[in-house]
Design a protein around this motif. Structure first.
Motif, PDB file in Angstrom:
ATOM      1  N   ALA A 164     -10.615  -0.237  -1.587  1.00 20.96           N
ATOM      2  CA  ALA A 164     -10.769  -0.117  -0.123  1.00 20.96           C
ATOM      3  C   ALA A 164     -10.110  -1.316   0.561  1.00 20.96           C
ATOM      4  O   ALA A 164      -9.431  -1.167   1.583  1.00 20.96           O
ATOM      5  CB  ALA A 164     -12.255  -0.028   0.243  1.00 20.96           C
ATOM      6  N   ALA A 165     -10.270  -2.520  -0.033  1.00 21.79           N
ATOM      7  CA  ALA A 165      -9.658  -3.729   0.549  1.00 21.79           C
ATOM      8  C   ALA A 165      -8.132  -3.654   0.467  1.00 21.79           C
ATOM      9  O   ALA A 165      -7.428  -4.017   1.416  1.00 21.79           O
ATOM     10  CB  ALA A 165     -10.176  -4.977  -0.171  1.00 21.79           C
ATOM     11  N   LEU A 197      -6.371  -0.985   0.495  1.00 23.04           N
ATOM     12  CA  LEU A 197      -5.928   0.006   1.494  1.00 23.04           C
ATOM     13  C   LEU A 197      -6.018  -0.551   2.922  1.00 23.04           C
ATOM     14  O   LEU A 197      -5.441   0.008   3.848  1.00 23.04           O
ATOM     15  CB  LEU A 197      -6.739   1.300   1.361  1.00 23.04           C
ATOM     16  CG  LEU A 197      -6.422   2.142   0.115  1.00 23.04           C
ATOM     17  CD1 LEU A 197      -7.443   3.267  -0.073  1.00 23.04           C
ATOM     18  CD2 LEU A 197      -5.004   2.727   0.183  1.00 23.04           C
ATOM     19  N   ARG A 198      -6.753  -1.651   3.097  1.00 28.00           N
ATOM     20  CA  ARG A 198      -6.785  -2.351   4.402  1.00 28.00           C
ATOM     21  C   ARG A 198      -5.831  -3.557   4.394  1.00 28.00           C
ATOM     22  O   ARG A 198      -5.917  -4.409   5.285  1.00 28.00           O
ATOM     23  CB  ARG A 198      -8.210  -2.837   4.716  1.00 28.00           C
ATOM     24  CG  ARG A 198      -9.246  -1.740   4.953  1.00 28.00           C
ATOM     25  CD  ARG A 198     -10.547  -2.331   5.527  1.00 28.00           C
ATOM     26  NE  ARG A 198     -11.097  -3.389   4.690  1.00 28.00           N
ATOM     27  CZ  ARG A 198     -12.018  -3.215   3.737  1.00 28.00           C
ATOM     28  NH1 ARG A 198     -12.526  -2.015   3.526  1.00 28.00           N
ATOM     29  NH2 ARG A 198     -12.453  -4.229   3.014  1.00 28.00           N
ATOM     30  N   ASP A 199      -4.994  -3.677   3.375  1.00 32.22           N
ATOM     31  CA  ASP A 199      -4.054  -4.802   3.221  1.00 32.22           C
ATOM     32  C   ASP A 199      -4.763  -6.150   3.121  1.00 32.22           C
ATOM     33  O   ASP A 199      -4.249  -7.167   3.583  1.00 32.22           O
ATOM     34  CB  ASP A 199      -3.047  -4.854   4.395  1.00 32.22           C
ATOM     35  CG  ASP A 199      -2.198  -3.597   4.475  1.00 32.22           C
ATOM     36  OD1 ASP A 199      -1.715  -3.156   3.415  1.00 32.22           O
ATOM     37  OD2 ASP A 199      -2.032  -3.058   5.582  1.00 32.22           O
ATOM     38  N   GLU A 200      -5.954  -6.171   2.520  1.00 33.44           N
ATOM     39  CA  GLU A 200      -6.720  -7.418   2.455  1.00 33.44           C
ATOM     40  C   GLU A 200      -6.679  -8.100   1.086  1.00 33.44           C
ATOM     41  O   GLU A 200      -7.257  -9.178   0.915  1.00 33.44           O
ATOM     42  CB  GLU A 200      -8.187  -7.150   2.844  1.00 33.44           C
ATOM     43  CG  GLU A 200      -8.357  -6.883   4.330  1.00 33.44           C
ATOM     44  CD  GLU A 200      -9.750  -6.427   4.701  1.00 33.44           C
ATOM     45  OE1 GLU A 200      -9.927  -5.984   5.849  1.00 33.44           O
ATOM     46  OE2 GLU A 200     -10.663  -6.504   3.849  1.00 33.44           O
ATOM     47  N   LYS A 220      -7.694   7.106  -2.967  1.00 33.04           N
ATOM     48  CA  LYS A 220      -8.376   6.220  -3.918  1.00 33.04           C
ATOM     49  C   LYS A 220      -7.850   6.426  -5.330  1.00 33.04           C
ATOM     50  O   LYS A 220      -7.494   5.471  -6.022  1.00 33.04           O
ATOM     51  CB  LYS A 220      -9.885   6.465  -3.842  1.00 33.04           C
ATOM     52  CG  LYS A 220     -10.712   5.407  -4.542  1.00 33.04           C
ATOM     53  CD  LYS A 220     -11.278   5.902  -5.834  1.00 33.04           C
ATOM     54  CE  LYS A 220     -12.056   4.838  -6.561  1.00 33.04           C
ATOM     55  NZ  LYS A 220     -12.510   5.313  -7.869  1.00 33.04           N
ATOM     56  N   SER A 242     -17.433  -8.117  -2.926  1.00 27.84           N
ATOM     57  CA  SER A 242     -17.074  -8.434  -1.531  1.00 27.84           C
ATOM     58  C   SER A 242     -17.050  -9.937  -1.317  1.00 27.84           C
ATOM     59  O   SER A 242     -16.142 -10.470  -0.663  1.00 27.84           O
ATOM     60  CB  SER A 242     -18.075  -7.808  -0.544  1.00 27.84           C
ATOM     61  OG  SER A 242     -18.118  -6.432  -0.746  1.00 27.84           O
ATOM     62  N   LYS A 274       0.837  -1.199   0.000  1.00 28.56           N
ATOM     63  CA  LYS A 274       0.000   0.000   0.000  1.00 28.56           C
ATOM     64  C   LYS A 274       0.877   1.255   0.000  1.00 28.56           C
ATOM     65  O   LYS A 274       0.633   2.210  -0.750  1.00 28.56           O
ATOM     66  CB  LYS A 274      -0.871  -0.092   1.250  1.00 28.56           C
ATOM     67  CG  LYS A 274      -1.617   1.110   1.633  1.00 28.56           C
ATOM     68  CD  LYS A 274      -2.538   0.766   2.790  1.00 28.56           C
ATOM     69  CE  LYS A 274      -1.845   0.939   4.126  1.00 28.56           C
ATOM     70  NZ  LYS A 274      -2.729   0.659   5.281  1.00 28.56           N
TER      71      LYS A 274
END
Ligand code: NDP
Ligand code: MG
Length: 388
Positions: A334-335, A337-340, A207, A380, A193
């Motif tokens: 968004a995922a 940016l959450r390291d997912e 974003k 998702s 990220k």
């Protein structure tokens, strides 16, 4: 020149704060009439105290009491909630609405602003990606100009000045290539990220910075160009130009190419959207060719940067497909940016969502709302599974 009253949707963001600098540099011409944010309430309070707008709106209602209290000593109207954003843009005093919110959330207030007859300075490209046809129809019906803020589209718009009678053969959008331009696939798999957020030439919100690194931003800009300039997909080319000095080009039917050049600084396209068709004198830094003697160009690599190919595919298929891509992209960014999710897996989830979502060839507004919800749910779920 009569002073223009401007509503900035997303005044606390990268575009919003630079727009306020443009307004501050030209107080005779422009007034910040409405400022809005989502949850950065302290920044909105500070902006309101400096610029003294007629009204402020905070989309996240949880911050309303704090905002109201902090501005209680000033004659500034304070509102909260997504619906208030849609209502405030209809204020009869507003001349121009700058859509500088990020993502799908920009669509509804933009529609309200167009219906209320406001000129639109469009930064929120997702609005045209999701519903370009609808926005164009509304803008025509209400005789509202859509003035591009995105630097590439502003460049094309500037190249088209005085060329009304001359058909365009093609436009050439330049892309910096982002921080991963020279990375191998293996390096992209390990991209973090922090690396993705380090854009070489532009300081932007999180974003769009990820979208730039993945080239989805360029894909979205191809779709944006179609709707802004009435082009066929085959008339929109992308060339990687790492120096970000040429902001984009137009080729006419005689083969002549016009380009717009300058330092990478969003204050210029923001100012041009505000002042069009005039140009206003300013004190922004000037380009000196002696300090950038080399301008280079490369073919974009749609194998490593699959998002660009996915966006072209969505454009070709039309209907609600770009809306599906936008929703899936918002979920995966968004995922990320959450390291997912890994960097290349973002494209895989988007492609899988495109394959699964309900395709509608001629969507209306309510269809876009449904499509956005369905595609977010699918993306998702795909993210949670391991099979994409
Ligand atoms: P930022 O993330 O820096 O700012 C976004 C702004 O929108 C903030 O004011 C934010 O409020 C607000 N916001 C976010 N979500 C919502 C919501 N759900 N409801 C209401 N307000 C919301 O983004 P940028 O300024 O970088 O980008 C804005 C738009 O402009 C994007 O569509 C982007 O693609 C486009 N653009 C940006 C460029 C740039 O150089 N930055 C260049 C070209 C286009 P808060 O601060 O409270 O979170
Ligand atoms: Mg751009």
């Amino acid at each position: 020149m009569i002073q223009k009253k401007i509503a900035i949707l997303g005044s606390t963001g990268s575009i919003g704060t630079q727009a306020l600098q443009v307004i501050q540099a030209h107080p005779e011409q422009y007034e910040a009439y409405v400022l809005t944010a989502n949850h950065r309430v302290d920044q909105l309070i500070a902006q309101a105290r400096t610029h003294r707008p007629e009204a402020v709106v905070i989309a996240d209602e949880a911050h309303y009491p704090r905002l109201r209290e902090a501005l209680a000593d000033l004659p500034i109207k304070v509102y909260a909630g997504a619906q208030a954003l849609c209502q405030i843009v209809e204020d009869s005093a507003i001349d121009l609405v700058l859509t500088a919110m990020v993502g799908y959330a920009g669509l509804k207030p933009t529609i309200h602003a167009i219906r209320a007859g406001k000129a639109i300075a469009l930064a929120n490209k997702e609005t045209l990606v999701v519903a370009g046809e609808l926005i164009n129809c509304l803008a025509q019906t209400h005789r509202v100009p859509i003035l591009p803020v995105d630097s590439e589209h502003s460049a094309i718009f500037q190249c088209l000045a005085g060329e009304l009678e001359n058909p365009v053969e093609k436009v050439i959008l330049t892309a910096s290539g982002g921080p991963f331009r020279t990375c191998s696939h293996a390096q992209l798999c390990a991209a973090t990220k922090a690396e993705a957020l380090r854009h070489p030439n532009w300081e932007m919100g999180a974003k769009i910075t990820i979208d730039s690194a993945s080239m989805m931003n360029k894909g979205f800009e191809v779709i944006e160009a179609k709707w802004l300039f009435g082009l066929q997909p085959g008339q929109i080319e992308v060339v990687v130009h790492p120096q970000s000095i040429i902001h984009s080009m137009v080729q006419f039917e005689d083969g002549s190419i016009k380009a717009q050049l300058g330092l990478p600084d969003m204050r210029l396209p923001i100012q041009y959207a505000f002042s069009y068709p005039r140009r206003l004198k300013n004190e922004l830094p000037r380009l000196d060719f002696r300090t950038c003697p080399t301008l280079t160009f490369e073919q974009p690599d749609t194998t490593r940067f699959r998002n660009l190919a996915l966006a072209y595919e969505a454009l070709q298929r039309g209907g609600n497909m770009p809306c599906i891509v936008n929703a899936a992209n918002e979920v995966v960014v968004a995922a990320f940016l959450r390291d997912e999710v890994s960097f290349p897996d973002m494209s895989r989830v988007i492609a899988a969502t495109m394959a699964q979502a309900t395709y509608l060839p001629q969507p209306q507004y309510d269809d876009y709302v449904q499509t956005d919800q369905e595609a977010r749910r699918l993306a998702s779920n795909i993210l949670k599974s391991t099979s994409f």
